[in-house]
Design a protein around this motif. Sequence first.
Motif, PDB file in Angstrom:
ATOM      1  N   VAL A   7      -0.831   3.236 -15.078  1.00  0.00           N
ATOM      2  CA  VAL A   7      -1.964   4.317 -15.022  1.00  0.00           C
ATOM      3  C   VAL A   7      -3.028   3.402 -14.613  1.00  0.00           C
ATOM      4  O   VAL A   7      -4.122   3.631 -13.858  1.00  0.00           O
ATOM      5  N   ARG A   8      -3.466   2.290 -15.220  1.00  0.00           N
ATOM      6  CA  ARG A   8      -4.638   1.719 -15.172  1.00  0.00           C
ATOM      7  C   ARG A   8      -4.902   1.028 -13.664  1.00  0.00           C
ATOM      8  O   ARG A   8      -5.800   1.121 -13.153  1.00  0.00           O
ATOM      9  N   VAL A   9      -3.682   0.579 -13.226  1.00  0.00           N
ATOM     10  CA  VAL A   9      -3.374   0.012 -11.905  1.00  0.00           C
ATOM     11  C   VAL A   9      -3.935   1.185 -10.827  1.00  0.00           C
ATOM     12  O   VAL A   9      -4.403   0.889  -9.857  1.00  0.00           O
ATOM     13  N   CYS A  10      -3.128   2.366 -11.297  1.00  0.00           N
ATOM     14  CA  CYS A  10      -3.609   3.567 -10.394  1.00  0.00           C
ATOM     15  C   CYS A  10      -5.011   3.816 -10.295  1.00  0.00           C
ATOM     16  O   CYS A  10      -5.634   4.132  -9.006  1.00  0.00           O
ATOM     17  N   GLU A  11      -5.634   3.747 -11.300  1.00  0.00           N
ATOM     18  CA  GLU A  11      -7.040   4.116 -11.427  1.00  0.00           C
ATOM     19  C   GLU A  11      -7.856   3.124 -10.788  1.00  0.00           C
ATOM     20  O   GLU A  11      -8.638   3.478 -10.083  1.00  0.00           O
TER      21      GLU A  11
ATOM     22  N   LYS B  94      -8.053   8.298  -3.744  1.00  0.00           N
ATOM     23  CA  LYS B  94      -7.644   8.993  -4.727  1.00  0.00           C
ATOM     24  C   LYS B  94      -7.038  10.154  -4.140  1.00  0.00           C
ATOM     25  O   LYS B  94      -7.646  10.814  -3.439  1.00  0.00           O
ATOM     26  N   ASN B  95      -5.570  10.541  -4.300  1.00  0.00           N
ATOM     27  CA  ASN B  95      -4.980  11.610  -3.527  1.00  0.00           C
ATOM     28  C   ASN B  95      -3.812  12.200  -4.391  1.00  0.00           C
ATOM     29  O   ASN B  95      -3.881  11.798  -5.527  1.00  0.00           O
ATOM     30  N   LYS B  96      -3.093  13.057  -3.728  1.00  0.00           N
ATOM     31  CA  LYS B  96      -2.074  13.694  -4.619  1.00  0.00           C
ATOM     32  C   LYS B  96      -0.898  12.843  -5.015  1.00  0.00           C
ATOM     33  O   LYS B  96      -0.488  12.928  -5.812  1.00  0.00           O
ATOM     34  N   SER B  97      -0.769  11.761  -4.243  1.00  0.00           N
ATOM     35  CA  SER B  97       0.070  10.572  -4.526  1.00  0.00           C
ATOM     36  C   SER B  97      -0.387   9.876  -5.640  1.00  0.00           C
ATOM     37  O   SER B  97       0.789   9.703  -6.485  1.00  0.00           O
ATOM     38  N   THR B  98      -1.405   9.459  -5.751  1.00  0.00           N
ATOM     39  CA  THR B  98      -2.078   8.580  -6.890  1.00  0.00           C
ATOM     40  C   THR B  98      -1.870   9.592  -8.285  1.00  0.00           C
ATOM     41  O   THR B  98      -1.644   9.026  -9.204  1.00  0.00           O
TER      42      THR B  98
ATOM     43  N   LYS C  40       0.736   9.158 -11.723  1.00  0.00           N
ATOM     44  CA  LYS C  40       0.267   9.212 -13.301  1.00  0.00           C
ATOM     45  C   LYS C  40       0.815  10.403 -14.004  1.00  0.00           C
ATOM     46  O   LYS C  40       1.434  10.337 -15.104  1.00  0.00           O
ATOM     47  N   PHE C  41       1.179  11.586 -13.265  1.00  0.00           N
ATOM     48  CA  PHE C  41       1.763  12.760 -13.681  1.00  0.00           C
ATOM     49  C   PHE C  41       3.141  12.475 -14.289  1.00  0.00           C
ATOM     50  O   PHE C  41       3.618  12.967 -15.294  1.00  0.00           O
ATOM     51  N   GLU C  42       3.750  11.879 -13.311  1.00  0.00           N
ATOM     52  CA  GLU C  42       5.414  11.398 -13.621  1.00  0.00           C
ATOM     53  C   GLU C  42       5.476  10.455 -14.831  1.00  0.00           C
ATOM     54  O   GLU C  42       6.688  10.579 -15.498  1.00  0.00           O
ATOM     55  N   LEU C  43       4.427   9.846 -15.156  1.00  0.00           N
ATOM     56  CA  LEU C  43       4.481   8.795 -16.305  1.00  0.00           C
ATOM     57  C   LEU C  43       4.204   9.630 -17.697  1.00  0.00           C
ATOM     58  O   LEU C  43       4.774   9.359 -18.847  1.00  0.00           O
ATOM     59  N   THR C  44       4.146  11.122 -17.661  1.00  0.00           N
ATOM     60  CA  THR C  44       3.857  11.648 -18.779  1.00  0.00           C
ATOM     61  C   THR C  44       5.176  12.103 -19.186  1.00  0.00           C
ATOM     62  O   THR C  44       5.458  12.458 -20.619  1.00  0.00           O
ATOM     63  N   TRP C  45       6.087  11.983 -18.535  1.00  0.00           N
ATOM     64  CA  TRP C  45       7.690  12.435 -18.804  1.00  0.00           C
ATOM     65  C   TRP C  45       8.252  11.441 -19.978  1.00  0.00           C
ATOM     66  O   TRP C  45       9.122  11.392 -20.520  1.00  0.00           O
TER      67      TRP C  45
ATOM     68  N   ASP D 176       0.832  -1.078  -0.010  1.00  0.00           N
ATOM     69  CA  ASP D 176      -0.035   0.163   0.067  1.00  0.00           C
ATOM     70  C   ASP D 176       0.879   1.420  -0.018  1.00  0.00           C
ATOM     71  O   ASP D 176       0.546   2.222   0.606  1.00  0.00           O
ATOM     72  N   ARG D 177       1.829   1.191  -0.676  1.00  0.00           N
ATOM     73  CA  ARG D 177       2.862   2.275  -0.957  1.00  0.00           C
ATOM     74  C   ARG D 177       2.426   3.588  -1.774  1.00  0.00           C
ATOM     75  O   ARG D 177       2.838   4.660  -1.533  1.00  0.00           O
ATOM     76  N   LEU D 178       1.554   3.156  -2.637  1.00  0.00           N
ATOM     77  CA  LEU D 178       0.841   4.189  -3.514  1.00  0.00           C
ATOM     78  C   LEU D 178       0.208   5.337  -2.867  1.00  0.00           C
ATOM     79  O   LEU D 178       0.387   6.519  -3.291  1.00  0.00           O
ATOM     80  N   ARG D 179      -0.448   5.142  -1.767  1.00  0.00           N
ATOM     81  CA  ARG D 179      -1.078   6.125  -0.854  1.00  0.00           C
ATOM     82  C   ARG D 179      -0.009   7.040  -0.368  1.00  0.00           C
ATOM     83  O   ARG D 179      -0.430   8.198  -0.290  1.00  0.00           O
ATOM     84  N   THR D 180       1.194   6.809  -0.249  1.00  0.00           N
ATOM     85  CA  THR D 180       2.150   7.858   0.362  1.00  0.00           C
ATOM     86  C   THR D 180       3.310   8.403  -0.618  1.00  0.00           C
ATOM     87  O   THR D 180       4.051   8.696  -0.269  1.00  0.00           O
ATOM     88  N   TYR D 181       2.990   7.960  -1.971  1.00  0.00           N
ATOM     89  CA  TYR D 181       3.923   8.155  -3.066  1.00  0.00           C
ATOM     90  C   TYR D 181       4.481   9.769  -3.143  1.00  0.00           C
ATOM     91  O   TYR D 181       5.865   9.751  -2.879  1.00  0.00           O
ATOM     92  N   PHE D 182       3.793  10.707  -2.871  1.00  0.00           N
ATOM     93  CA  PHE D 182       3.950  11.858  -3.083  1.00  0.00           C
ATOM     94  C   PHE D 182       5.187  12.109  -1.849  1.00  0.00           C
ATOM     95  O   PHE D 182       6.091  12.982  -2.024  1.00  0.00           O
ATOM     96  N   ASP D 183       5.023  11.750  -0.641  1.00  0.00           N
ATOM     97  CA  ASP D 183       5.854  11.922   0.525  1.00  0.00           C
ATOM     98  C   ASP D 183       7.032  11.175   0.478  1.00  0.00           C
ATOM     99  O   ASP D 183       7.965  11.717   1.212  1.00  0.00           O
ATOM    100  N   THR D 184       7.125  10.268  -0.082  1.00  0.00           N
ATOM    101  CA  THR D 184       8.377   9.182   0.081  1.00  0.00           C
ATOM    102  C   THR D 184       9.074   9.210  -1.384  1.00  0.00           C
ATOM    103  O   THR D 184      10.124   8.505  -1.400  1.00  0.00           O
ATOM    104  N   ARG D 185       8.776  10.040  -2.397  1.00  0.00           N
ATOM    105  CA  ARG D 185       9.164   9.674  -3.822  1.00  0.00           C
ATOM    106  C   ARG D 185      10.624   9.975  -3.861  1.00  0.00           C
ATOM    107  O   ARG D 185      11.524   9.460  -4.792  1.00  0.00           O
ATOM    108  N   ASN D 186      11.233  10.828  -3.119  1.00  0.00           N
ATOM    109  CA  ASN D 186      12.591  11.379  -3.394  1.00  0.00           C
ATOM    110  C   ASN D 186      13.485  10.692  -2.367  1.00  0.00           C
ATOM    111  O   ASN D 186      14.777  11.129  -2.497  1.00  0.00           O
TER     112      ASN D 186
END
Length: 164
Positions: A139-143, A151-155, A159-164, A103-113
């Motif tokens: 992206v499908r798994v995130c959805e 659904k939060n900032k982390s999810t 998805k946003f970073e996959l646009t790179w 369940d790490r997707l939930r906190t990705y934004f805070d732990t990504r770096n």
Amino acid sequence: KIWEGTLYHADDLTVPFKDQFTGWRTSLEKAETPVREDCFTSKTLPPPPAAAAAFLEEPLPTLADLGYDAADAAVDARGDFFDPSGGETAALARLQRYVWDEDRLRTYFDTRNGMIGQGYSTKFAPWLARGCISPRRIVRVCERYERARVKNKSTYWVKFELTW
């Protein structure tokens, strides 16, 4: 075929890319640009060409063959290092473990770096770079996760970073 490994297909881009990524990405989001289904759906692959089959039978060179001492490549004893195995099976296992099991997707934004340990960042890059997993599948798994759990900032950020 290059567009099969990208998040967006070229035919779906109604906004041309100009000078700045952020403005372009924001325009795509406002236009609700669709993410196509993963195009890699075959469960089997054809066998390699005969000429390649013999080459594939050859063993990989050892570290000594490459001029290195195996002791120099010893893994440290911390036990929480990231050592990705190759292939689609390993990529899907990482996706399952990261998103659902731990369940790490939930906190990705805070732990990504974070740098050390398997819990920091998604660590999907080695598999994305080699085409073992597509950004569309992630992206499908995130959805699915957003519908099932949160659904939060982390999810959004994954998805946003996959646009790179």
